[in-house]
Design a protein around this motif. Sequence first.
Motif, PDB file in Angstrom:
ATOM      1  N   ALA A 300      13.515 -35.030   9.487  1.00 53.51           N
ATOM      2  CA  ALA A 300      12.802 -35.846   8.295  1.00 53.51           C
ATOM      3  C   ALA A 300      15.235 -36.298   7.696  1.00 53.51           C
ATOM      4  O   ALA A 300      15.304 -36.968   7.248  1.00 53.51           O
ATOM      5  N   GLN A 301      15.494 -34.834   7.620  1.00 52.21           N
ATOM      6  CA  GLN A 301      16.952 -34.852   6.753  1.00 52.21           C
ATOM      7  C   GLN A 301      17.726 -35.344   7.471  1.00 52.21           C
ATOM      8  O   GLN A 301      18.284 -36.992   6.714  1.00 52.21           O
ATOM      9  N   ARG A 302      17.655 -35.319   8.882  1.00 55.30           N
ATOM     10  CA  ARG A 302      18.758 -36.494   9.591  1.00 55.30           C
ATOM     11  C   ARG A 302      18.377 -37.714   9.680  1.00 55.30           C
ATOM     12  O   ARG A 302      18.892 -38.814   9.492  1.00 55.30           O
ATOM     13  N   ALA A 303      17.417 -37.624   9.811  1.00 59.92           N
ATOM     14  CA  ALA A 303      16.471 -39.609   9.523  1.00 59.92           C
ATOM     15  C   ALA A 303      17.051 -40.558   8.286  1.00 59.92           C
ATOM     16  O   ALA A 303      17.384 -40.699   8.079  1.00 59.92           O
ATOM     17  N   GLN A 304      16.323 -39.309   7.132  1.00 61.89           N
ATOM     18  CA  GLN A 304      17.343 -39.829   5.896  1.00 61.89           C
ATOM     19  C   GLN A 304      18.948 -40.034   5.380  1.00 61.89           C
ATOM     20  O   GLN A 304      18.692 -40.814   4.865  1.00 61.89           O
ATOM     21  N   ARG A 305      19.738 -39.852   6.546  1.00 56.15           N
ATOM     22  CA  ARG A 305      21.083 -40.038   6.072  1.00 56.15           C
ATOM     23  C   ARG A 305      21.273 -40.969   6.954  1.00 56.15           C
ATOM     24  O   ARG A 305      22.431 -41.651   6.366  1.00 56.15           O
ATOM     25  N   ALA A 306      20.639 -41.159   7.910  1.00 56.97           N
ATOM     26  CA  ALA A 306      20.863 -42.555   8.386  1.00 56.97           C
ATOM     27  C   ALA A 306      19.737 -44.189   7.820  1.00 56.97           C
ATOM     28  O   ALA A 306      19.709 -44.669   8.561  1.00 56.97           O
ATOM     29  N   GLY A 307      19.101 -43.412   6.636  1.00 58.52           N
ATOM     30  CA  GLY A 307      18.564 -44.353   6.475  1.00 58.52           C
ATOM     31  C   GLY A 307      16.869 -44.937   6.449  1.00 58.52           C
ATOM     32  O   GLY A 307      16.767 -46.118   6.743  1.00 58.52           O
ATOM     33  N   PRO A 309      12.821 -44.514   7.475  1.00 61.76           N
ATOM     34  CA  PRO A 309      11.585 -43.757   6.641  1.00 61.76           C
ATOM     35  C   PRO A 309      10.689 -42.916   7.537  1.00 61.76           C
ATOM     36  O   PRO A 309      11.019 -43.285   8.775  1.00 61.76           O
ATOM     37  N   VAL A 310      10.150 -42.057   7.463  1.00 65.95           N
ATOM     38  CA  VAL A 310       9.226 -40.762   7.901  1.00 65.95           C
ATOM     39  C   VAL A 310       8.098 -40.561   7.493  1.00 65.95           C
ATOM     40  O   VAL A 310       8.028 -39.944   6.385  1.00 65.95           O
ATOM     41  N   GLY A 326      11.113 -34.735  -1.018  1.00 56.74           N
ATOM     42  CA  GLY A 326      12.585 -34.802  -1.417  1.00 56.74           C
ATOM     43  C   GLY A 326      13.732 -34.494  -0.259  1.00 56.74           C
ATOM     44  O   GLY A 326      15.451 -34.755  -0.485  1.00 56.74           O
ATOM     45  N   LEU A 327      13.051 -34.061   1.263  1.00 64.10           N
ATOM     46  CA  LEU A 327      13.885 -33.787   2.059  1.00 64.10           C
ATOM     47  C   LEU A 327      14.021 -34.887   2.485  1.00 64.10           C
ATOM     48  O   LEU A 327      14.166 -34.288   4.168  1.00 64.10           O
ATOM     49  N   GLY A 328      13.382 -36.589   3.104  1.00 63.97           N
ATOM     50  CA  GLY A 328      13.722 -36.592   3.629  1.00 63.97           C
ATOM     51  C   GLY A 328      12.203 -37.637   4.748  1.00 63.97           C
ATOM     52  O   GLY A 328      12.392 -38.615   5.032  1.00 63.97           O
TER      53      GLY A 328
END
Length: 366
Positions: A300-307, A309-310, A326-328
């Motif tokens: 999730a955190q890696r996906a969040q950095r790429a914009g 959704p998870v 808060g962690l993606g």
Amino acid sequence: MQKIILVPDSFPGALSAAGACDVLGEVFARFFPEAELLRLPLGGVDTLRAGGELRIARVQGPGGEELRARYTVLPDRRTAVLDAAVCTGVEAARAAGQLRPGRATSYGVGQMILDALQTGCREILLCLGPSAVMDGGAGCAAALGVRFLDASGRSFVPVGDTLSSIAHIDLLGRAPVLAGARLRVLAGSQAPLCGAGGAVSALGLPAADAARLDEGLAHLAAVTESDLGVAVANRPGAGASGGLGAGAAAFLGGELCPGVEPLLDLAGFDGMLAGAGLVVTSAGRLDAASALGCPAVSVAQRAQRAGVPVLAFGGVVADGAAELYGLGVTAMQAVNRGGLPAASAAPRAAADLRRAAEDACRMMLL
């Protein structure tokens, strides 16, 4: 939606990561037939199977039975990816009729490592997940030549119930093929070896059994520090896979790595995120503790950095899970919505995941 990436972890004792990926793949393909589906189950062997070579080693299972254990050798021919659960997981123990963590052994994990080294691999990625073995990695180490001696100087292969009989640890006979090799230990749990929140706490055992096994692991830690000068009792990740994290680090010189980051790097997950509209992941349990090394949260955190959704499916979505927003994690769905005990929920895990995935897809199509 152009691209959906399925990156599920296992539901311990109920459904493998590959099995969860199959269920999710069937549902999302049905509801989003136009989407490109990329599948990356978070099991060491399955995550990196594409492009690699699947090998089989004949090893000892958790109850002493012969087991055909599979692992993957990557195209570089130097790197092997091993999943300890093949030899020590709940599914392996159940198949052997050996759901007795105090009497089961991790010996087969050491045999797998030895097989990979003897076939020319010089880098081993050992993936640690939930385990039905509580021997602190002593069995694994014994398979690689480490000797455990009792008070009379006799060598034996400890299991959880006999860890307290260890008087000394001797590394002199350790397999020479380990020299110059690199062992990276991917700990899905950041639990300490013993004490509150330690390896034994993951099993939900009766209090007397849990206390006995925890005392054995604490004794192993004390002898390890006394004989080898290595402190493992409170090291994050030492309690992963029934203490195999501690044993691999202390007896085999392994590097404890949190979560699944090296696997995601090798699989090229960050590159896969380009153009993705959704990432779907899963975990046996989602709660506040999931923030500490949970593979689904790493995804999730890696996906969040790429914009991207998870959507995360949890066997159980417990109190404190809201912290994961808060962690993606964008949204969560509970799989075991009936609140069934683990033993009752396990046989219906695939069906319950399918229903939860169908409900999520219908919500997305509103």
